[in-house]
Design a protein around this motif. Structure first.
Motif, PDB file in Angstrom:
ATOM      1  N   THR A   7       0.853  -1.186   0.000  1.00  0.00           N
ATOM      2  CA  THR A   7       0.000   0.000   0.000  1.00  0.00           C
ATOM      3  C   THR A   7       0.892   1.240   0.000  1.00  0.00           C
ATOM      4  O   THR A   7       2.102   1.133   0.256  1.00  0.00           O
ATOM      5  CB  THR A   7      -0.913   0.031   1.243  1.00  0.00           C
ATOM      6  N   PRO A   8       0.350   2.414  -0.265  1.00  0.00           N
ATOM      7  CA  PRO A   8       1.164   3.638  -0.219  1.00  0.00           C
ATOM      8  C   PRO A   8       1.797   3.878   1.155  1.00  0.00           C
ATOM      9  O   PRO A   8       2.822   4.548   1.255  1.00  0.00           O
ATOM     10  CB  PRO A   8       0.150   4.741  -0.561  1.00  0.00           C
ATOM     11  N   ASN A   9       1.208   3.305   2.197  1.00  0.00           N
ATOM     12  CA  ASN A   9       1.751   3.485   3.543  1.00  0.00           C
ATOM     13  C   ASN A   9       2.643   2.330   3.983  1.00  0.00           C
ATOM     14  O   ASN A   9       2.995   2.214   5.158  1.00  0.00           O
ATOM     15  CB  ASN A   9       0.596   3.646   4.541  1.00  0.00           C
ATOM     16  N   GLY A  10       3.007   1.438   3.040  1.00  0.00           N
ATOM     17  CA  GLY A  10       3.863   0.308   3.388  1.00  0.00           C
ATOM     18  C   GLY A  10       3.120  -1.010   3.246  1.00  0.00           C
ATOM     19  O   GLY A  10       1.987  -1.074   2.758  1.00  0.00           O
ATOM     20  N   MET A  11       3.763  -2.075   3.708  1.00  0.00           N
ATOM     21  CA  MET A  11       3.188  -3.410   3.602  1.00  0.00           C
ATOM     22  C   MET A  11       2.136  -3.635   4.692  1.00  0.00           C
ATOM     23  O   MET A  11       2.311  -3.207   5.837  1.00  0.00           O
ATOM     24  CB  MET A  11       4.283  -4.462   3.721  1.00  0.00           C
TER      25      MET A  11
END
Length: 876
Positions: free
Chosen positions: A143-147
């Motif tokens: 995701t844009p915020n990481g895994m």
């Protein structure tokens, strides 16, 4: 008085009768010097008598008899003699022995309990033959915020893995079903009155029992679950359902009042050290989703397990899983993938969780291991402190032993032998204490730890005896063996002459550093728990009771009438039906298409299906729009502020009227309202975007808002209404605040453990303080008398005894505070919503530590201060 007195007759007789010839070469002169001192001070007769008394009474009869008979002392005899002398010394110094044994016993008991807990927690699922080759397939989404990691997988993943990778030995699915109802059948067509709500209910593929070693005591594991509508029962569950498990074989159960299943086998009772609490295992073909071809939708309680071939690399197969996902997932779900999680990581990894619902993280294992070691060390510190202080009272004994020919290593062996006696006694008491406390610990931790005295347990105790004896006894033995015979026989020993005054202070500081560090940790954990309990959740959680409802269509048709009946009860304010409560540890989640977009969102939204009354029951605050209208299907969506913000609407009203599309048109509706953000799950996790809609066929819970008065009578009326409406179902209820509190069960357990550890550390430290003050009171008896004669008050004397320990405890706090702050600040980072560590935590800690220390030293200090000066000055 002559300057060169002749040796008295008794002096010569002493050597002739009691000493082996040649035993004391060169020592006679030193003894003559000591005798001269006595003669000058007291006169001939008194000097003769006092000299003989001082020397002879410090020797054991066994040594003197052997010296008199000129008997050789063999190694066995020496060891036996050491033990005998050590035992007699402990009997003469009962207070010293009691303090040492008690401190060691408490420390060892805590360490032993921690050892049992760690052995239990590290044994989970290690009994499976191929444990090192068993892996769980878990979801890993970019995701844009990481895994984002989840333990879930899609239904067809297992079948596709078998086809694409035939080299895999076994692949199997297992899925848990919470809160399912089981009815025991009298025969195939007749239900009995035995009804049960079960959380340990699973659906599994037949190969599951080839992967995992859960043996059957009846039935064939290879064929028991190959047919639909078949079930395995654990021995315990079969006894509960049918009276005896033998009667259960080929019996019948009804699942959720819909499906009749045949019992095809009995599982041997599942061990406690597994994360698969299997009580009922249905064939996977009994599940309605067995033929699903949807690779995108992942189910949280569905796990896929596989066994890699020997010498295969898990990292290499992770790369294969990337190609696997690209092959089977639609192109727009390219960020959704899978990785392997080793079986030996499942019990300790809270990111993914397990079917038991609790994890014991490796960080927690390390923490309690270190605490156990520290508790044992501070118990040993007590021993060292008290032994080195007691050395002053043993000084003359050591001097005479050296005069009589004892070597340094013999003295060290003697005092190590005394340490061994204390250690063995302490470990004996510790084992008894640990065995008595273990049931309470199991109740606290909700575990089944056993007092295990197998080879490893015995090895731990033996290793503990050796380590504690060496750790506790070596330093005091070295201090005592260093005494010079002439010095200790001619002069009165002081604490400074006994050596280790600075060492004893350092050890006291070390003890209270550990104790105060644990106090700080305990206060921080308790404050965080208080925050969880009282922090606003964004909805009203008070006086709401939840009752599960059946999920079949007939039961769903009765919901409207039931709601009306419930609202007629005087103690009920409002009623709503939903899939989940406002804050729940279970949830639906999915991405969606927004406002006719061709792509799905790059984030998931939590889905809460509920009727329109949900907003009034939980007092959710609308900041734009209004609730959707009451209906059996979705007619509109209500979203939270966060979802509107993530879609780019700074003004929440801007999202009203926009369309949301779930699952490629399966459910489509427009946004009709926006509510203020509320926490849909534990406060340990970040708040998430949320979508609410009406979807009657998914409702499985009644949310009932009660009046504050006469709740018991209202609950009785609710039970009667539910039993009449759903006579085939088991009635149960839970208050919402209890459900929310259950989110933090592990944190509460940690808080209880820290409280216990801090109390033990303080108790052991205070035993040491009490012993040292008792020693100081004896050593400074004459000083206290002189001070009182010169006008010192009781308060002055109390200050004399307490000021040194006040300084030491304060110094320990200066060391403990920054270390504890650093560690607990790191612990708090595990929670999305947390407290800041308040300065009052440190103020309370130092005040509590000082108060406890003063109480520990107060009795002996007051006793010394209240003594009559005349008695003190006459003390020799």
């Amino acid at each position: 008085m002559t300057n060169n007195p002749q040796p008295p007759r008794t002096f010569h007789r002493f050597f002739r009768w009691y000493c082996k010839p040649g035993l004391l070469p060169g020592i006679e002169g030193d003894l003559m010097e000591l005798y001269t001192e006595r003669l000058a001070a007291k006169g001939k007769r008194s000097a003769d008598r006092q000299f003989i008394i001082d020397v002879i009474r410090l020797f054991r009869p066994g040594i003197i008899r052997r010296a008199k008979r000129h008997e050789p002392v063999n190694r066995y005899g020496m060891l036996r003699n050491y033990i005998k002398i050590g035992w007699r010394n402990l009997l003469r110094n009962k207070t010293y022995a009691a303090l040492n044994i008690t401190g060691l016993a408490v420390g060892v008991a805590a360490c032993l309990l921690i050892f049992w807990v760690i052995r239990f927690e590290t044994s989970f699922d290690k009994f499976h033959p191929n444990a090192d080759r068993i892996f769980r397939v878990v979801a890993a989404t970019r995701t844009p915020n990481g895994m984002v990691y989840k333990r879930s997988s899609a239904f067809p993943v297992a079948r596709a893995l078998k086809l694409d990778y035939p080299q895999l030995e076994y692949v199997a699915r297992i899925c848990q079903s919470d809160g399912s109802q089981i009815t025991v059948m009298n025969d195939r067509n007749t239900s009995s009155q035995k009804k049960f709500k079960e959380d340990g209910l699973f659906f599994a593929d037949p190969d599951f029992f080839h992967i995992f070693n859960f043996p059957l005591i009846a039935g064939n594991p290879g064929t028991a679950l190959t047919e639909p509508n078949t079930v395995l029962l654990s021995e315990e569950t079969a006894d509960r359902y049918f009276g005896d498990w033998h009667n259960a074989v080929n019996g019948y159960l009804k699942l959720n009042n819909r499906v009749v299943c045949k019992v095809t086998g009995i599982l041997k009772n599942i061990p406690h050290n597994t994360d698969f609490p299997l009580q009922l295992v249905f064939s996977f073909q009994t599940s309605l989703n067995d033929t699903s071809t949807d690779f995108v939708s992942q189910t949280g309680n569905l796990n896929t397990y596989l066994v890699l071939p020997k010498n295969a690399s898990a990292a290499r197969f992770d790369a294969e899983l990337t190609r696997f996902v690209n092959k089977h997932n639609p192109p727009e779900y390219v960020n959704q993938g899978y990785i392997l999680q080793p079986l030996n990581d499942i019990h300790y990894n809270s990111t993914f969780g397990n079917y038991r619902g609790t994890t014991f993280t490796r960080e927690l294992l390390t923490t309690i291991s270190l605490i156990g070691i520290f508790l044992l060390i501070i118990a040993c510190v007590n021993f060292i402190n008290l032994s080195s202080a007691q050395a002053i009272n043993r000084a003359k004994e050591v001097g005479v032993r050296k005069v009589m020919g004892s070597r340094k290593r013999q003295l060290i062996a003697q005092f190590l032998c005394e340490a061994l006696i204390i250690t063995v006694a302490a470990i004996g008491f510790a084992t008894l204490i640990a065995a008595l406390v273990l049931p309470l610990l199991n109740k606290l931790l909700h575990t089944s730890v056993k007092a295990n005295f197998d080879l490893a347990g015995i090895a731990f105790l033996v290793t503990g005896i050796i380590a504690i004896t060496l750790l506790s006894g070596t330093y005091p033995a070295i201090v005592l063996s260093r005494f010079k015979p002439i010095t200790v026989l001619k002069t009165r020993m002081t604490g400074r002459m006994a050596g280790g005054l600075t060492m004893r202070r350092m050890l006291v500081v070390f003890q209270f550093t550990i104790a105060q560090g644990l106090i700080i940790a305990t206060l921080v954990v308790l404050n965080q728990m208080d925050f969880f309990r009282n922090a606003p959740m964004g909805f009203d959680k008070e006086a709401i009771v939840t009752v599960p409802t059946p999920g079949d269509s007939l039961s769903q048709s009765k919901i409207t009438a039931l709601r009306q009946e419930l609202l007629r009860q005087p103690g009920i304010k409002d009623v709503s039906f939903s899939t989940f409560t406002a804050a729940d540890d279970s949830h639906w989640g999915s991405d969606f298409r927004f406002n006719n977009s061709v792509k799905n969102t790059d984030f998931n939204a939590d889905l809460k299906w509920a009727d329109a009354s949900y907003f009034t029951v939980y007092h959710l605050i609308f900041i734009a729009g209004q609730p959707y209208r009451e209906a059996d299907t979705v007619t509109g969506f209500v979203v939270n502020r966060m979802l509107a913000a993530k879609l780019g609407f700074s003004d929440p009203a801007g999202i009203l009227g926009k369309k949301i599309d779930f699952w490629d048109g399966s459910i489509v509706a427009r946004v009709v309202g926006v509510v203020e953000d509320f926490h849909g799950t534990t406060l340990a996790k970040e708040m998430r975007p949320m979508v609410l809609g009406s979807f009657k066929s998914s409702y499985q819970l009644a949310n009932i808002k009660l009046e504050s008065k006469d709740a018991h009578r209202t609950l009785t009326a609710i039970e009667k209404l539910f039993s009449n409406t759903f006579p085939e179902s088991v009635y149960e209820y839970q208050f919402l605040d209890e459900k929310i509190a259950s989110f933090y069960a592990q944190e509460r357990q940690v808080a209880q453990l820290y409280k216990a550890f801090a109390a033990i550390a303080i108790f052991i430290s205070c035993l040491g303080l009490y012993g040292l003050v008792s020693f100081m009171a004896v050593q400074r008896t004459k000083e206290v008398g002189i001070r009182k004669v010169l006008g010192a008050s009781v308060g002055n004397i109390l200050l004399l005894f307490s000021k040194e320990f006040t300084v030491l405890v304060s110094l320990a706090f200066v060391i403990a505070a920054p270390i504890a702050y650093y560690l607990m600040h790191g612990w708090l980072k595990n929670f999305a919503y947390r407290i800041s560590i308040d300065p009052t935590v440190f103020l309370m800690t130092i005040l509590l530590a000082l108060a406890i220390a003063w109480i520990a030293v107060g009795y002996q200090a007051l006793k010394a201060a209240m003594a009559k000066p005349v008695t003190s000055l006459r003390t020799e």
